[in-house]
Design an enzyme around this catalytic site. Structure first.
Site, short mmCIF file in Angstrom:
data_model
loop_
_atom_site.label_atom_id
_atom_site.label_comp_id
_atom_site.label_asym_id
_atom_site.label_seq_id
_atom_site.Cartn_x
_atom_site.Cartn_y
_atom_site.Cartn_z
CE LYS A 1 -5.90 9.21 8.11
NZ LYS A 1 -6.40 8.07 8.88
CD GLU B 1 -6.54 5.63 2.61
OE1 GLU B 1 -5.41 5.26 2.94
OE2 GLU B 1 -7.44 5.87 3.45
CE LYS C 1 -2.96 2.67 3.13
NZ LYS C 1 -3.56 2.72 4.48
NE ARG D 1 -10.53 -0.86 4.22
CZ ARG D 1 -11.04 -1.01 5.44
NH1 ARG D 1 -12.21 -1.61 5.61
NH2 ARG D 1 -10.40 -0.57 6.50
#
Length: 464
Positions: free
Chosen positions: A243, A315, A231, A317
């Protein structure tokens, strides 16, 4: 390879001090066998054999004659990791008269990991002490390669996104390929949709830095195929589900999975493992902009499954699912992924213990055994498929997250598993990639966690 600055070539003696290692159990007998002046010096300095407190012992001329250090556990790869920063700068060689033996490869590994400093922006206050390589041969060379790979992981994670965005990550992979005779290609920007990587494009499209899928291929095509996916979210604002400040502060590390994948690929190539390697790094910034993907949107994926966006902060995944689908198309003997995927894994296991998921019990057992043997542990978590109902969508094949905070790491792994074909051996490591505080051999900041375990697994499976 070039020898790191914290080491000197084997057999160097000029200007170096002997380093005597003692275990606590053998300290009294060793001390009693020393000259009276040495015994007096140890007593004056209250040397009790506590690890972490090395001592220079003077000779008759008042100059240091040797260094003395206690070792609590000779089998610990970090047994000597405190010494590079605690001994005065200079060269040291392991004394052949040490009452405590340490495996040369472990000595090199610990010394190298303990010497690390991220110096791109801040010069170190001092240089680490240097160790004369205690031996030559393949085991020490492998330890040096592991030190270098771990340093690369740390450097990548520590570098701010300004200097480690998708293009910079691509350049690192391209340079590795050049060094080791591999080949790279990248699918960039709108070409991602043209070549059927729609989820990667959706996550990265709002950034002014184009998203991309970076691919490296290396090795003999006749060898077993190994796919490693990492990733590469180079910064994660959370997207429109933004966030908070605390949660965003260290999100330069959200490409820690890519860093681990790149570091492992470097080891595979440096050690010439007999595999056909495919490294895939979906590299994006999850940014906020007029065309950012939105909660409630339904995204296409390479596999053909539709995904409802429940939360734009889930995001990782999304970029991984396209990359995993692509990797599986070549039917590798093993498909591995690494990702800083969920805070839930940290809640469950803490910052030091990566969560391992695997759809093959034999591979999982080998991975855990490799971690124990390398003193680089992981903890297996269950792919508890009844929890798939947490990812149910009323408008798409599945959602990327759900309303509950239950089993967050498990549901993320279950999401990824939907994009791995049945029968394809697959592992997923949810890794923190970070040390919140400094400890010997584990400096604060970016960290390679489970890297040695993964390498040992591959060496045992494919090393011949």
């Amino acid at each position: 390879m070039n020898l790191p600055a914290c080491f000197e070539p084997a057999h160097t003696t000029d200007g170096t001090l002997p380093l005597v290692l003692v275990g606590r159990d053998g300290l009294a007998a060793w001390r009693d066998a020393q000259p009276a002046a040495v015994q007096a010096w140890l007593k004056a300095n209250d040397f009790s054999g506590q690890p972490g407190a090395p001592l220079l012992v003077p000779g008759a001329d008042g100059q240091p004659a040797f260094a003395l250090a206690a070792v609590a556990d000779a089998g610990d790869p970090l047994a000597l990791a405190h010494l590079p920063q605690m001994l005065p700068p200079g060269g040291y060689r392991l004394s052949e008269h040490s009452p405590q033996a340490v495996d040369p490869a472990l000595a090199v590994l610990g010394w190298g990991l303990g010497s690390y400093h991220f110096g791109r922006y801040l010069k170190p206050t001092r240089e680490p002490a240097r160790l004369v390589l205690p031996a030559e041969g393949d085991a020490v060379a492998e330890a040096l390669d592991q030190v270098e790979a771990a340093g690369l992981v740390r450097d990548l994670v520590n570098t701010p996104t300004e200097h480690m965005g998708p293009a910079e990550l691509e350049a690192i992979v391209a340079e590795l390929a050049r060094m080791h005779g591999g080949e790279t290609r990248s699918v960039v920007g709108d070409a991602l949709t043209d070549q059927n990587f729609p989820a990667i494009h959706a996550v990265g499209r709002a950034s002014h830095r184009a998203p991309r899928l970076v691919e490296l291929n290396w090795g003999d095509p006749s060898h077993p195929r190994l796919a490693i996916v990492g990733k590469g979210v180079c910064f994660d604002t959370g997207g429109l589900d933004i966030k908070g400040a605390d949660g965003m502060r260290n999100m330069k590390k959200d490409m820690g999975g890519a860093a681990h994948a790149v570091g492992l690929a470097k080891l595979v190539m440096a050690r010439k493992l007999p595999v056909r390697l495919q490294l895939l790094v979906p590299a994006v910034e999850n940014a906020i902009g007029p065309n950012a993907f939105r909660p409630g949107e339904v995204l296409a994926t390479r596999q053909g499954l539709s995904v409802e966006v429940d939360n734009t902060d889930a995001e990782g995944r999304l970029v991984l699912c396209d990359a995993l689908t692509y990797a599986a198309e070549a039917k590798p003997a093993l498909l591995m992924d690494f990702a800083t995927l969920t805070g839930a894994a940290r809640i469950a296991l803490g910052p030091d213990l990566p969560a391992l998921y695997a759809n093959d019990d034999t591979v999982a057992a080998e991975y855990l055994a490799a971690g124990e043997n390398a003193r680089d542990p992981l903890w297996r978590m269950p792919l508890w498929r009844p929890y798939l109902h947490y990812l149910k969508s009323n408008v798409a094949d599945l959602a990327n997250s759900g309303a509950t905070r239950m089993a967050g790491s498990i549901t993320a792994a279950l999401y990824l598993e939907r994009f791995v074909p049945e029968g394809q051996a697959w592992t997923h490591v949810d890794v923190y990639s970070w040390n919140d505080s400094a400890r010997p051999g584990k400096p604060a900041g970016g960290e390679a966690q489970g890297l040695r375990a993964a390498w040992q697994l591959l060496r045992r499976r494919f090393g011949g």
